[in-house]
Structures are given as structure tokens and as C-alpha cells.
Design a protein around this motif. Sequence first.
Motif, PDB file in Angstrom:
ATOM      1  N   GLY A   1       5.160   2.474 -13.870  1.00  0.00           N
ATOM      2  CA  GLY A   1       6.574   2.270 -14.155  1.00  0.00           C
ATOM      3  C   GLY A   1       7.149   1.113 -13.370  1.00  0.00           C
ATOM      4  N   ALA A   2       8.058   1.399 -12.454  1.00  0.00           N
ATOM      5  CA  ALA A   2       8.748   0.352 -11.693  1.00  0.00           C
ATOM      6  C   ALA A   2       7.899  -0.225 -10.558  1.00  0.00           C
ATOM      7  N   VAL A   3       6.702   0.338 -10.356  1.00  0.00           N
ATOM      8  CA  VAL A   3       5.838  -0.138  -9.278  1.00  0.00           C
ATOM      9  C   VAL A   3       4.400  -0.294  -9.766  1.00  0.00           C
ATOM     10  N   HIS A   4       3.668  -1.076  -9.018  1.00  0.00           N
ATOM     11  CA  HIS A   4       2.216  -1.185  -9.136  1.00  0.00           C
ATOM     12  C   HIS A   4       1.720  -0.378  -7.944  1.00  0.00           C
ATOM     13  N   MET A   5       0.781   0.540  -8.109  1.00  0.00           N
ATOM     14  CA  MET A   5       0.410   1.432  -7.008  1.00  0.00           C
ATOM     15  C   MET A   5      -1.085   1.685  -6.922  1.00  0.00           C
ATOM     16  N   ALA A   6      -1.507   2.133  -5.746  1.00  0.00           N
ATOM     17  CA  ALA A   6      -2.874   2.574  -5.482  1.00  0.00           C
ATOM     18  C   ALA A   6      -2.787   3.627  -4.379  1.00  0.00           C
ATOM     19  N   VAL A   7      -3.826   4.450  -4.251  1.00  0.00           N
ATOM     20  CA  VAL A   7      -3.834   5.510  -3.236  1.00  0.00           C
ATOM     21  C   VAL A   7      -5.178   5.469  -2.516  1.00  0.00           C
ATOM     22  N   PHE A   8      -5.120   5.505  -1.165  1.00  0.00           N
ATOM     23  CA  PHE A   8      -6.353   5.501  -0.380  1.00  0.00           C
ATOM     24  C   PHE A   8      -6.396   6.662   0.594  1.00  0.00           C
ATOM     25  N   ASP A   9      -7.603   6.922   1.118  1.00  0.00           N
ATOM     26  CA  ASP A   9      -7.863   7.961   2.109  1.00  0.00           C
ATOM     27  C   ASP A   9      -7.758   7.317   3.490  1.00  0.00           C
ATOM     28  N   ASP A  10      -6.909   7.865   4.361  1.00  0.00           N
ATOM     29  CA  ASP A  10      -6.715   7.262   5.688  1.00  0.00           C
ATOM     30  C   ASP A  10      -7.754   7.699   6.716  1.00  0.00           C
ATOM     31  N   THR A  11      -8.764   8.426   6.317  1.00  0.00           N
ATOM     32  CA  THR A  11      -9.853   8.940   7.163  1.00  0.00           C
ATOM     33  C   THR A  11      -9.382   9.987   8.171  1.00  0.00           C
ATOM     34  N   CYS A  12      -8.116  10.372   8.109  1.00  0.00           N
ATOM     35  CA  CYS A  12      -7.540  11.326   9.067  1.00  0.00           C
ATOM     36  C   CYS A  12      -6.964  12.545   8.354  1.00  0.00           C
ATOM     37  N   GLY A  13      -7.410  12.760   7.097  1.00  0.00           N
ATOM     38  CA  GLY A  13      -6.986  13.936   6.352  1.00  0.00           C
ATOM     39  C   GLY A  13      -5.832  13.725   5.394  1.00  0.00           C
ATOM     40  N   ASN A  14      -5.478  12.455   5.117  1.00  0.00           N
ATOM     41  CA  ASN A  14      -4.318  12.172   4.267  1.00  0.00           C
ATOM     42  C   ASN A  14      -4.638  11.159   3.184  1.00  0.00           C
ATOM     43  N   LEU A  15      -3.898  11.259   2.102  1.00  0.00           N
ATOM     44  CA  LEU A  15      -3.872  10.209   1.103  1.00  0.00           C
ATOM     45  C   LEU A  15      -2.612   9.387   1.357  1.00  0.00           C
ATOM     46  N   ILE A  16      -2.743   8.070   1.259  1.00  0.00           N
ATOM     47  CA  ILE A  16      -1.624   7.162   1.472  1.00  0.00           C
ATOM     48  C   ILE A  16      -1.466   6.300   0.220  1.00  0.00           C
ATOM     49  N   GLN A  17      -0.234   6.202  -0.236  1.00  0.00           N
ATOM     50  CA  GLN A  17       0.071   5.403  -1.426  1.00  0.00           C
ATOM     51  C   GLN A  17       0.538   4.017  -1.002  1.00  0.00           C
ATOM     52  N   LEU A  18       0.010   3.004  -1.660  1.00  0.00           N
ATOM     53  CA  LEU A  18       0.507   1.641  -1.507  1.00  0.00           C
ATOM     54  C   LEU A  18       1.277   1.295  -2.768  1.00  0.00           C
ATOM     55  N   ILE A  19       2.449   0.693  -2.600  1.00  0.00           N
ATOM     56  CA  ILE A  19       3.206   0.289  -3.776  1.00  0.00           C
ATOM     57  C   ILE A  19       3.648  -1.162  -3.634  1.00  0.00           C
ATOM     58  N   GLN A  20       3.699  -1.813  -4.778  1.00  0.00           N
ATOM     59  CA  GLN A  20       4.282  -3.145  -4.891  1.00  0.00           C
ATOM     60  C   GLN A  20       5.412  -3.013  -5.900  1.00  0.00           C
ATOM     61  N   MET A  21       6.613  -3.310  -5.474  1.00  0.00           N
ATOM     62  CA  MET A  21       7.753  -3.237  -6.379  1.00  0.00           C
ATOM     63  C   MET A  21       7.609  -4.314  -7.449  1.00  0.00           C
ATOM     64  N   LYS A  22       7.914  -3.958  -8.680  1.00  0.00           N
ATOM     65  CA  LYS A  22       7.874  -4.939  -9.768  1.00  0.00           C
ATOM     66  C   LYS A  22       9.218  -5.647  -9.827  1.00  0.00           C
ATOM     67  N   ASP A  23       9.173  -6.876 -10.249  1.00  0.00           N
ATOM     68  CA  ASP A  23      10.403  -7.618 -10.452  1.00  0.00           C
ATOM     69  C   ASP A  23      11.034  -7.127 -11.737  1.00  0.00           C
ATOM     70  N   THR A  24      12.167  -6.470 -11.620  1.00  0.00           N
ATOM     71  CA  THR A  24      12.853  -5.922 -12.797  1.00  0.00           C
ATOM     72  C   THR A  24      14.078  -6.753 -13.173  1.00  0.00           C
ATOM     73  N   THR A  25      14.157  -7.963 -12.584  1.00  0.00           N
ATOM     74  CA  THR A  25      15.267  -8.845 -12.907  1.00  0.00           C
ATOM     75  C   THR A  25      15.072  -9.403 -14.309  1.00  0.00           C
ATOM     76  N   PRO A  26      16.086  -9.274 -15.188  1.00  0.00           N
ATOM     77  CA  PRO A  26      15.942  -9.831 -16.541  1.00  0.00           C
ATOM     78  C   PRO A  26      15.796 -11.346 -16.503  1.00  0.00           C
ATOM     79  N   SER A  27      14.936 -11.856 -17.364  1.00  0.00           N
ATOM     80  CA  SER A  27      14.700 -13.313 -17.404  1.00  0.00           C
ATOM     81  C   SER A  27      15.821 -14.035 -18.093  1.00  0.00           C
TER      82      SER A  27
END
Length: 133
Positions: A107-133
Motif C-alpha cells: 500500500g502506502a509503503v514498501h516493506m520487508a521483515v527480518f529476524d533480529d537474532t534476539c527473538g523478534n521480527l523487525i519490519q523495515l519500511i520505505q514510505m512511498k511518495d504519494t504526492t500527485p504528479s
Amino acid sequence: MKIYVTSIFVDDQDKAEKFYTEVLGFKVKHNIPLGDNRWLTVVSNEDPGGTELLLEPSDHPAVSPFKDALVADGIAAHSFEVKDLDAEWKKLSDLGVEFATEPMDAGAVHMAVFDDTCGNLIQLIQMKDTTPS
């Protein structure tokens, strides 16, 4: 009012400190001995005066079942914003970080999820440019 510290439960503070500083590139802000554990916080190099992430020990009996349930359901414990998700994914992958979800459109973001090796999943997000052209 603003958030000054938030926490993530980690299985091993030494291992977490190494991963969050050496792999993710955060820097230690506070490292204060507290009995068997530490008040160990890290901050982003991009915002050293910003919100601190407390690498909190998973000692409480309620923590392990909570973390296990989140991971089993694929739910990230935290979300970090990056400027270029594909570049960050490649850099972390090259460092051996295991991703549960490779970069994808969400949707409004580009995302991925990784394992932090300490028992957690961490999400990385990149906000998409939603400014109309």
C-alpha cells in the motif's frame, strides 16, 4: 509530549548490542549496569538525539510466550523507516541477516521483515511518495 524511549525484549543483551550496533548501524546511547542486566539503549546515527530503543532483557515469564506468538504469526515487534528499502535489504542480506519477508509493496509503503537474532521480527519500511504528479 513526545516518545523518548521505547523497548524491545531481547534474549541476550550482549548479542543484541552487537546486532543492533554492528549490523544495523545504531549506536549505544546508554549502557548502565543494573544487577545482572543493563539499561542498554541504542539510537539511530541519523537521529542521535531521537527516540532511544531500550534492548530490554526477556526475563519476565510473560515475555517468551508473547514473543513466540508474535513470531509464529509473522508480526513484527518494531518498525524502522529507511530511505531506500532495496539498498538496505541488499546490505543486510549481504551481512547474513535473514528476512522472513523480502521487499514487497504494501500500500502506502514498501516493506520487508527480518529476524533480529534476539527473538523478534523487525519490519523495515520505505514510505512511498504519494504526492500527485
